[in-house]
Design an enzyme around this catalytic site. Structure first.
Site, PDB file in Angstrom:
ATOM      1  CG  HIS A 158     -13.268   3.876   3.145  1.00  0.00           C
ATOM      2  ND1 HIS A 158     -13.778   4.840   3.768  1.00  0.00           N
ATOM      3  CD2 HIS A 158     -11.940   4.009   3.627  1.00  0.00           C
ATOM      4  CE1 HIS A 158     -12.880   5.709   4.292  1.00  0.00           C
ATOM      5  NE2 HIS A 158     -11.574   5.235   4.420  1.00  0.00           N
ATOM      6  CG  ASN A 199      -1.767   1.052   1.414  1.00  0.00           C
ATOM      7  OD1 ASN A 199      -1.782   2.006   0.532  1.00  0.00           O
ATOM      8  ND2 ASN A 199      -2.600   1.039   2.169  1.00  0.00           N
ATOM      9  NE  ARG A 245      -9.081  12.594   4.318  1.00  0.00           N
ATOM     10  CZ  ARG A 245      -9.182  11.444   4.098  1.00  0.00           C
ATOM     11  NH1 ARG A 245     -10.266  10.797   3.270  1.00  0.00           N
ATOM     12  NH2 ARG A 245      -8.257  10.435   4.274  1.00  0.00           N
ATOM     13  NE  ARG A 285      -6.277   1.715   0.025  1.00  0.00           N
ATOM     14  CZ  ARG A 285      -5.810   2.803   0.606  1.00  0.00           C
ATOM     15  NH1 ARG A 285      -4.745   3.321   1.078  1.00  0.00           N
ATOM     16  NH2 ARG A 285      -6.837   3.683   0.767  1.00  0.00           N
ATOM     17  CD  GLU A 298      -9.357  -1.151   3.814  1.00  0.00           C
ATOM     18  OE1 GLU A 298      -8.968  -0.869   4.900  1.00  0.00           O
ATOM     19  OE2 GLU A 298      -9.704  -0.382   3.163  1.00  0.00           O
TER      20      GLU A 298
END
Ligand code: AMP
Length: 396
Positions: free
Chosen positions: A176, A8, A236, A87, A381
């Site tokens: 996601h 990733n 965020r 990923r 994941e």
């Protein structure tokens, strides 16, 4: 057993794991951090130990080289790498499922860089370096956006002039997706009627979003063309009046891009609490009576509940509500605050189960009177990336 190296790549970090597809704990996990700076280092977590070492080359290549060296130095473990799973944050409209990487795929990932300028170029770098060092192995790309490619046009389009979509592909993509697909598969394995049921999933971590899943398919999600839209997150802002961007830029005498940086990096839990972006720290402050922490947590819960209710308008019922991600899995406080705000849906938590559900395990936390089953399901994941990699290798 065959193993996969899951990679990733971020712009200044590279997370990795070596695992098989069984769901067993990874053989090796780690992160290379501060890439691009002379203080770059790499941490290997293996067999209960944690070893940190500096990188000789301070970039993605240095990180991949160090991982390869670690594997070469541990021949006694008989690691049988059969592939590498990468990923990838943004697959645009090009990728609706995981794919074996060839030149055209690599170009496709690069083409999506305009939507994920921090992530996709780093993925391309990471893939190039991994191919150079592990060239004899197949490489697979697994996209965060892919699961949401089942959304209908009335959900993924923004109400802006259609030519902006036609000419520039400006639309909602959602993120996601690997987590939502993992959770959906878990629920399907636990409920034989899942194929005809409706589910809301809240992936609440440092990044946070929600998804409505009908019969196993994403029908709506809160994140948009980038992961800034939707819920309030660690740093965020989530959704707000777009005019604010030009107000901030004018008032502070900064560019739009700098104003956008404030919304991405200085807002959310961090901006409101003025303490931290980390939920644990904020919960500790709240417990000690800090009003800003209380406000930040209430706002986070309120936005999460609003977006859950919003995506639920695509469903005829809500059979399951799932909490996942670092906050969703570990914060009874926020699960409670969110469910409290969803009472009109008939959602009812069992307070005791919510407080006591064991960490890292699948739990049902709904009360007998709840209209929906409420679940805590740890996401994984990396496992899905490893499984996709193995299954694509098998097929070819
Ligand atoms: P993630 O991005 O999924 O790794 O989630 C990171 C977030 O989960 C951070 O805000 C953490 O503070 C939060 N988190 C992890 N453990 C806990 C916990 N026990 N209680 C509250 N929040 C937690």
């Amino acid at each position: 057993m065959s193993q996969v190296l899951v990679v990733n790549c971020g712009s200044s970090s590279l997370k990795f794991a070596i695992m098989d597809g069984s769901g067993a704990a990874p053989l090796l996990e780690g992160i290379a951090d501060r890439l691009g700076s002379e203080h770059s280092n790499i941490t290997f977590k293996f067999n209960g130990q944690k070893v940190e070492q500096p990188l000789h080359e301070h970039d993605h290549k240095g990180a991949v080289t160090a991982i390869k060296q670690w594997i070469d130095d541990h021949k006694d473990l008989n690691i049988q790498l059969v592939g590498i799973g990468h990923r990838v944050v943004h697959g645009g409209e090009t990728f609706s499922q995981s794919v074996l990487i060839d030149e055209a795929v690599l170009q496709g990932i690069d083409d999506c860089s305009k939507f994920a300028p921090l992530h996709n170029p780093a993925h391309v770098k990471g893939i190039n370096e991994a191919q150079a060092l592990f060239g004899d192995l197949p490489h697979v790309a697994v996209f965060d956006t892919a699961f949401h490619q089942t959304m209908e046009a009335d959900q993924y389009l923004y109400p802006i002039p259609m030519r902006l979509y036609r000419e520039h592909h400006f639309r909602k993509y959602g993120f996601h997706g690997t987590s939502y697909r993992y959770i959906s598969a878990k629920l399907a394995s636990l409920n034989e009627n899942f194929g005809s049921q409706n589910t809301l999933i809240a992936h609440l971590g440092n990044g946070a979003s929600v998804c409505a899943v009908r019969a196993g398919k994403s029908v709506d999600t809160s994140m948009g063309i980038t992961p800034l839209e939707g819920l309030m997150m660690g740093t965020r802002s989530g959704s707000l009046d777009p005019s604010l961007l030009s107000f901030i830029s004018d008032a502070e005498g900064i560019s739009m891009k700098q104003a956008l940086d404030i919304l991405n990096k200085e807002s959310g839990l961090k901006g409101v609490s003025e303490i931290s972006n980390d939920c644990r720290t904020i919960e500790t402050a709240q417990a000690a009576g800090d009003d800003r922490a209380e406000l930040a947590l209430n706002m986070f819960a309120s936005k999460a509940a609003k977006h859950l209710a919003s995506v639920a308008t695509n469903l005829n019922s809500v059979d399951h509500l799932v909490f996942t991600g670092g906050i969703g899995e570990n914060s009874p406080v926020l699960r409670d605050k969110i469910c409290e705000r969803l009472k009109m849906m008939g959602v009812r938590l069992d307070q005791n189960l919510n407080q006591t559900c064991p960490r890292g395990e699948i739990s049902q936390i709904s009360s007998d009177t709840s209209s929906a089953n409420i679940w805590v399901i740890p996401t994984n994941e990396e496992l899905l990336i490893a499984q996709d990699t193995l299954s694509l290798i098998d097929k070819h």
